[in-house]
Design a protein around this motif. Structure first.
Motif, PDB file in Angstrom:
ATOM      1  N   LYS A  10     -54.723  -1.203 -19.467  1.00  0.00           N
ATOM      2  CA  LYS A  10     -54.483  -0.999 -18.037  1.00  0.00           C
ATOM      3  C   LYS A  10     -54.081   0.446 -17.778  1.00  0.00           C
ATOM      4  O   LYS A  10     -53.357   1.048 -18.560  1.00  0.00           O
ATOM      5  N   LYS A  11     -54.571   1.003 -16.658  1.00  0.00           N
ATOM      6  CA  LYS A  11     -54.197   2.352 -16.259  1.00  0.00           C
ATOM      7  C   LYS A  11     -54.071   2.407 -14.740  1.00  0.00           C
ATOM      8  O   LYS A  11     -54.317   1.403 -14.066  1.00  0.00           O
ATOM      9  N   ALA A  12     -53.678   3.557 -14.217  1.00  0.00           N
ATOM     10  CA  ALA A  12     -53.403   3.697 -12.795  1.00  0.00           C
ATOM     11  C   ALA A  12     -54.666   3.460 -11.963  1.00  0.00           C
ATOM     12  O   ALA A  12     -55.775   3.814 -12.370  1.00  0.00           O
ATOM     13  N   GLN A  13     -54.453   2.859 -10.789  1.00  0.00           N
ATOM     14  CA  GLN A  13     -55.540   2.670  -9.836  1.00  0.00           C
ATOM     15  C   GLN A  13     -55.295   3.579  -8.639  1.00  0.00           C
ATOM     16  O   GLN A  13     -54.174   4.023  -8.403  1.00  0.00           O
ATOM     17  N   VAL A  14     -56.345   3.847  -7.871  1.00  0.00           N
ATOM     18  CA  VAL A  14     -56.242   4.705  -6.698  1.00  0.00           C
ATOM     19  C   VAL A  14     -56.481   3.861  -5.464  1.00  0.00           C
ATOM     20  O   VAL A  14     -57.352   2.987  -5.450  1.00  0.00           O
ATOM     21  N   GLY A  15     -55.674   4.117  -4.426  1.00  0.00           N
ATOM     22  CA  GLY A  15     -55.832   3.390  -3.175  1.00  0.00           C
ATOM     23  C   GLY A  15     -55.309   4.217  -2.027  1.00  0.00           C
ATOM     24  O   GLY A  15     -55.118   5.430  -2.148  1.00  0.00           O
ATOM     25  N   ASN A  16     -55.067   3.573  -0.913  1.00  0.00           N
ATOM     26  CA  ASN A  16     -54.577   4.252   0.280  1.00  0.00           C
ATOM     27  C   ASN A  16     -53.164   3.834   0.611  1.00  0.00           C
ATOM     28  O   ASN A  16     -52.795   2.669   0.489  1.00  0.00           O
ATOM     29  N   LYS A  17     -52.358   4.810   1.055  1.00  0.00           N
ATOM     30  CA  LYS A  17     -51.073   4.536   1.668  1.00  0.00           C
ATOM     31  C   LYS A  17     -51.375   4.403   3.160  1.00  0.00           C
ATOM     32  O   LYS A  17     -51.995   5.295   3.745  1.00  0.00           O
ATOM     33  N   VAL A  18     -50.995   3.308   3.782  1.00  0.00           N
ATOM     34  CA  VAL A  18     -51.332   3.057   5.181  1.00  0.00           C
ATOM     35  C   VAL A  18     -50.048   3.048   5.993  1.00  0.00           C
ATOM     36  O   VAL A  18     -49.136   2.261   5.746  1.00  0.00           O
ATOM     37  N   HIS A  20     -47.730   2.927   9.678  1.00  0.00           N
ATOM     38  CA  HIS A  20     -47.655   1.993  10.802  1.00  0.00           C
ATOM     39  C   HIS A  20     -48.729   2.310  11.845  1.00  0.00           C
ATOM     40  O   HIS A  20     -49.246   1.410  12.511  1.00  0.00           O
ATOM     41  N   ALA A  21     -49.079   3.603  11.973  1.00  0.00           N
ATOM     42  CA  ALA A  21     -50.115   4.024  12.919  1.00  0.00           C
ATOM     43  C   ALA A  21     -51.518   3.902  12.321  1.00  0.00           C
ATOM     44  O   ALA A  21     -52.481   4.393  12.901  1.00  0.00           O
ATOM     45  N   ASN A  22     -51.612   3.266  11.148  1.00  0.00           N
ATOM     46  CA  ASN A  22     -52.873   3.022  10.442  1.00  0.00           C
ATOM     47  C   ASN A  22     -53.522   4.309   9.933  1.00  0.00           C
ATOM     48  O   ASN A  22     -54.729   4.357   9.740  1.00  0.00           O
ATOM     49  N   ASN A  23     -52.713   5.374   9.712  1.00  0.00           N
ATOM     50  CA  ASN A  23     -53.224   6.578   9.054  1.00  0.00           C
ATOM     51  C   ASN A  23     -53.299   6.299   7.559  1.00  0.00           C
ATOM     52  O   ASN A  23     -52.416   5.662   7.000  1.00  0.00           O
ATOM     53  N   LYS A  24     -54.342   6.807   6.930  1.00  0.00           N
ATOM     54  CA  LYS A  24     -54.535   6.534   5.507  1.00  0.00           C
ATOM     55  C   LYS A  24     -54.501   7.833   4.712  1.00  0.00           C
ATOM     56  O   LYS A  24     -55.112   8.820   5.099  1.00  0.00           O
TER      57      LYS A  24
END
Length: 78
Positions: A10-18, A20-24
């Motif tokens: 297992k290693k790090a995954q990449v995603g979005n920080k979202v 409250h205003a739905n900015n990613k």
């Protein structure tokens, strides 16, 4: 050494920080890694591995020797 589990791979995954205003914005989901010592009876010595929490469960289930054999087969342990 990179932050990769030596048993499960297992290693790090990449995603979005979202927000409250739905900015990613991009972020990383790091693995829950622990540096842990294990006693290997067949080699009669202690081995230090970087394992994830899931890797610890795997070691408890199949045993340290089988887990290390799988890690070596997958190229995760030298």
């Amino acid at each position: 050494m990179s932050r990769v589990c030596q048993i499960t791979g297992k290693k790090a995954q990449v995603g979005n920080k979202v927000s409250h205003a739905n900015n990613k914005s991009k972020r990383r989901f790091e693995v829950n890694l622990l540096k842990k010592r294990f006693y290997v009876p067949s080699e009669e010595k202690w081995v230090t591995l970087k394992v994830s929490a899931n890797g610890l469960k795997t070691i408890n289930k199949i045993g340290i020797e089988e887990a290390m054999e799988r890690g070596r087969k997958n190229g995760l342990i030298k």
